[in-house]
Design a protein around this motif. Structure first.
Motif, PDB file in Angstrom:
ATOM      1  N   GLY A   1       0.896  -1.353   0.022  1.00 36.82           N
ATOM      2  CA  GLY A   1      -0.047  -0.229  -0.048  1.00 36.82           C
ATOM      3  C   GLY A   1       0.845   1.340   0.077  1.00 36.82           C
ATOM      4  N   SER A   2       0.372   2.550  -0.641  1.00 39.49           N
ATOM      5  CA  SER A   2       0.998   3.689  -0.657  1.00 39.49           C
ATOM      6  C   SER A   2      -0.267   4.617  -0.365  1.00 39.49           C
ATOM      7  CB  SER A   2       1.560   3.983  -1.985  1.00 39.49           C
ATOM      8  OG  SER A   2       2.054   5.092  -1.919  1.00 39.49           O
ATOM      9  N   ASN A   3       0.274   5.620   0.472  1.00 37.21           N
ATOM     10  CA  ASN A   3      -0.393   6.878   0.787  1.00 37.21           C
ATOM     11  C   ASN A   3      -0.135   8.066  -0.436  1.00 37.21           C
ATOM     12  OD1 ASN A   3      -2.230   5.981   3.089  1.00 37.21           O
ATOM     13  ND2 ASN A   3       0.023   6.077   4.002  1.00 37.21           N
ATOM     14  N   ASP A   4       0.884   8.086  -0.934  1.00 41.09           N
ATOM     15  CA  ASP A   4       1.529   9.057  -2.080  1.00 41.09           C
ATOM     16  C   ASP A   4       2.092   8.334  -3.051  1.00 41.09           C
ATOM     17  OD1 ASP A   4       2.596  10.900  -3.483  1.00 41.09           O
ATOM     18  OD2 ASP A   4       3.004  12.038  -1.740  1.00 41.09           O
ATOM     19  N   LEU A   5       1.041   7.747  -4.195  1.00 35.31           N
ATOM     20  CA  LEU A   5       1.461   7.102  -5.383  1.00 35.31           C
ATOM     21  C   LEU A   5       2.579   7.785  -6.100  1.00 35.31           C
ATOM     22  CD1 LEU A   5       0.713   4.257  -6.195  1.00 35.31           C
ATOM     23  CD2 LEU A   5      -0.519   5.287  -7.750  1.00 35.31           C
ATOM     24  N   SER A   6       2.560   8.816  -6.271  1.00 36.24           N
ATOM     25  CA  SER A   6       3.990   9.702  -7.043  1.00 36.24           C
ATOM     26  C   SER A   6       5.152   9.625  -6.359  1.00 36.24           C
ATOM     27  CB  SER A   6       3.433  11.125  -7.374  1.00 36.24           C
ATOM     28  OG  SER A   6       3.162  11.935  -6.366  1.00 36.24           O
ATOM     29  N   ARG A   7       5.001   9.798  -4.983  1.00 37.05           N
ATOM     30  CA  ARG A   7       6.272   9.634  -4.235  1.00 37.05           C
ATOM     31  C   ARG A   7       6.630   7.953  -4.329  1.00 37.05           C
ATOM     32  NH1 ARG A   7       5.426   9.944   2.100  1.00 37.05           N
ATOM     33  NH2 ARG A   7       4.422   8.198   1.698  1.00 37.05           N
ATOM     34  N   SER A   8       5.705   7.184  -4.005  1.00 39.07           N
ATOM     35  CA  SER A   8       6.208   5.736  -4.191  1.00 39.07           C
ATOM     36  C   SER A   8       6.874   5.512  -5.423  1.00 39.07           C
ATOM     37  CB  SER A   8       4.929   5.080  -4.179  1.00 39.07           C
ATOM     38  OG  SER A   8       4.658   4.808  -2.784  1.00 39.07           O
ATOM     39  N   LYS A   9       6.349   5.883  -6.726  1.00 48.71           N
ATOM     40  CA  LYS A   9       6.625   5.770  -7.965  1.00 48.71           C
ATOM     41  C   LYS A   9       8.333   6.172  -8.181  1.00 48.71           C
ATOM     42  CE  LYS A   9       5.925   6.462 -13.204  1.00 48.71           C
ATOM     43  NZ  LYS A   9       7.288   6.530 -13.341  1.00 48.71           N
ATOM     44  N   ARG A  10       8.563   7.355  -7.404  1.00 47.15           N
ATOM     45  CA  ARG A  10       9.659   7.869  -7.541  1.00 47.15           C
ATOM     46  C   ARG A  10      10.769   6.889  -6.919  1.00 47.15           C
ATOM     47  NH1 ARG A  10       7.185  12.597  -6.842  1.00 47.15           N
ATOM     48  NH2 ARG A  10       7.630  12.559  -4.460  1.00 47.15           N
ATOM     49  N   PHE A  11      10.415   6.570  -5.524  1.00 45.88           N
ATOM     50  CA  PHE A  11      11.247   5.412  -4.981  1.00 45.88           C
ATOM     51  C   PHE A  11      11.546   4.157  -5.708  1.00 45.88           C
ATOM     52  CE2 PHE A  11      11.315   1.821  -2.039  1.00 45.88           C
ATOM     53  CZ  PHE A  11      12.506   2.446  -1.117  1.00 45.88           C
ATOM     54  N   TYR A  12      10.399   3.650  -6.181  1.00 44.95           N
ATOM     55  CA  TYR A  12      10.414   2.223  -6.721  1.00 44.95           C
ATOM     56  C   TYR A  12      11.049   2.398  -8.176  1.00 44.95           C
ATOM     57  CZ  TYR A  12       8.065  -0.045  -2.861  1.00 44.95           C
ATOM     58  OH  TYR A  12       7.683  -0.341  -1.671  1.00 44.95           O
ATOM     59  N   ASP A  13      10.767   3.419  -8.903  1.00 40.81           N
ATOM     60  CA  ASP A  13      11.486   3.614 -10.104  1.00 40.81           C
ATOM     61  C   ASP A  13      13.148   3.634  -9.948  1.00 40.81           C
ATOM     62  OD1 ASP A  13       9.003   3.613 -11.537  1.00 40.81           O
ATOM     63  OD2 ASP A  13       9.298   5.927 -12.027  1.00 40.81           O
ATOM     64  N   ALA A  14      13.453   4.258  -9.004  1.00 39.07           N
ATOM     65  CA  ALA A  14      15.003   4.224  -8.494  1.00 39.07           C
ATOM     66  C   ALA A  14      15.507   2.722  -8.227  1.00 39.07           C
ATOM     67  CB  ALA A  14      15.269   5.277  -7.708  1.00 39.07           C
ATOM     68  N   VAL A  15      14.805   2.072  -7.542  1.00 40.11           N
ATOM     69  CA  VAL A  15      15.141   0.955  -6.599  1.00 40.11           C
ATOM     70  C   VAL A  15      14.924  -0.375  -7.323  1.00 40.11           C
ATOM     71  CG1 VAL A  15      14.604  -0.525  -4.407  1.00 40.11           C
ATOM     72  CG2 VAL A  15      14.927   1.958  -4.294  1.00 40.11           C
ATOM     73  N   MET A  16      13.769  -0.645  -7.734  1.00 43.26           N
ATOM     74  CA  MET A  16      13.640  -1.881  -8.544  1.00 43.26           C
ATOM     75  C   MET A  16      14.525  -2.310  -9.714  1.00 43.26           C
ATOM     76  SD  MET A  16      11.051  -3.448  -6.931  1.00 43.26           S
ATOM     77  CE  MET A  16      12.101  -2.939  -5.331  1.00 43.26           C
ATOM     78  N   PRO A  17      14.897  -1.492 -10.518  1.00 46.24           N
ATOM     79  CA  PRO A  17      15.939  -1.762 -11.568  1.00 46.24           C
ATOM     80  C   PRO A  17      17.042  -2.832 -10.996  1.00 46.24           C
ATOM     81  CG  PRO A  17      15.084   0.296 -11.957  1.00 46.24           C
ATOM     82  CD  PRO A  17      14.668  -0.026 -10.564  1.00 46.24           C
ATOM     83  N   HIS A  18      17.540  -2.499  -9.732  1.00 47.28           N
ATOM     84  CA  HIS A  18      18.627  -3.175  -9.221  1.00 47.28           C
ATOM     85  C   HIS A  18      18.390  -4.599  -8.674  1.00 47.28           C
ATOM     86  CE1 HIS A  18      20.718   0.578  -9.278  1.00 47.28           C
ATOM     87  NE2 HIS A  18      19.838   1.236  -8.620  1.00 47.28           N
ATOM     88  N   VAL A  19      17.101  -4.752  -8.968  1.00 43.97           N
ATOM     89  CA  VAL A  19      16.884  -6.265  -8.660  1.00 43.97           C
ATOM     90  C   VAL A  19      16.220  -6.908  -9.916  1.00 43.97           C
ATOM     91  CG1 VAL A  19      16.857  -6.335  -6.212  1.00 43.97           C
ATOM     92  CG2 VAL A  19      14.645  -5.667  -7.378  1.00 43.97           C
ATOM     93  N   GLY A  20      16.292  -6.155 -11.093  1.00 44.44           N
ATOM     94  CA  GLY A  20      15.928  -6.493 -12.325  1.00 44.44           C
ATOM     95  C   GLY A  20      14.202  -6.278 -12.622  1.00 44.44           C
ATOM     96  N   LEU A  21      13.724  -5.470 -11.787  1.00 44.21           N
ATOM     97  CA  LEU A  21      12.138  -5.108 -12.152  1.00 44.21           C
ATOM     98  C   LEU A  21      12.056  -3.854 -12.749  1.00 44.21           C
ATOM     99  CD1 LEU A  21      10.643  -6.767  -9.041  1.00 44.21           C
ATOM    100  CD2 LEU A  21      10.989  -7.883 -11.197  1.00 44.21           C
ATOM    101  N   ILE A  22      11.235  -3.744 -13.571  1.00 45.38           N
ATOM    102  CA  ILE A  22      11.214  -2.177 -14.070  1.00 45.38           C
ATOM    103  C   ILE A  22       9.602  -2.042 -14.198  1.00 45.38           C
ATOM    104  CG2 ILE A  22      12.887  -2.630 -16.051  1.00 45.38           C
ATOM    105  CD1 ILE A  22      10.624  -3.481 -18.207  1.00 45.38           C
ATOM    106  N   LEU A  23       9.212  -0.596 -14.419  1.00 44.61           N
ATOM    107  CA  LEU A  23       7.783  -0.410 -14.297  1.00 44.61           C
ATOM    108  C   LEU A  23       7.039  -0.762 -15.620  1.00 44.61           C
ATOM    109  CD1 LEU A  23       5.805   1.547 -12.852  1.00 44.61           C
ATOM    110  CD2 LEU A  23       6.273   3.262 -14.551  1.00 44.61           C
TER     111      LEU A  23
END
Length: 126
Positions: free
Chosen positions: A8-30
């Motif tokens: 869950g997220s309370n601020d989806l745009s903030r979460s997107k910035r976070f996950y867009d930066a973090v997930m590529p390091h484990v091979g996942l993309i938006l």
């Protein structure tokens, strides 16, 4: 294997910035972006991680004792995952390093901006 995981997220745009930066390091993309959710996965597979605003309209909260662990291909990817998380609004829950869960269990632990705990783990020997 899990079909997918939802956090869950309370601020989806903030979460997107976070996950867009973090997930590529484990091979996942938006892979998907809607008004109330974003989804990450491997380029050639289904979406395995969804970040959503709760369906019931209530505030998102994190689960105590809940933590997805993502498979990282190298120890450097674990390090990069941790650094990207801290640089994009996450907080440290355990710096990258070997853990007592196996001879090559190299992991880092972070919390996303909503408090969800995440881990990146590489179990491959050097």
């Amino acid at each position: 294997m899990l079909l997918y995981l939802t956090l869950g997220s309370n601020d989806l745009s903030r979460s997107k910035r976070f996950y867009d930066a973090v997930m590529p390091h484990v091979g996942l993309i938006l892979r998907a972006e809607e008004d109330a959710e974003i989804g990450y996965g491997l380029p050639s597979d289904r979406i395995r991680l969804w970040i959503t605003q709760p369906y019931d309209g209530q505030a998102a909260s994190f689960g105590n004792g809940t933590m997805p662990a993502f498979d990282a291909s190298t120890r450097a990817a674990v390090d990069a995952f941790h650094a990207a998380a801290l640089a994009h609004g996450g907080s440290d829950e355990g710096a990258p390093g070997l853990r007592p869960f196996g001879p090559s269990f190299y992991a880092s632990y972070v919390r996303d901006p909503d408090g969800n705990k995440l881990s990146a783990v590489c179990e491959r020997p050097l």
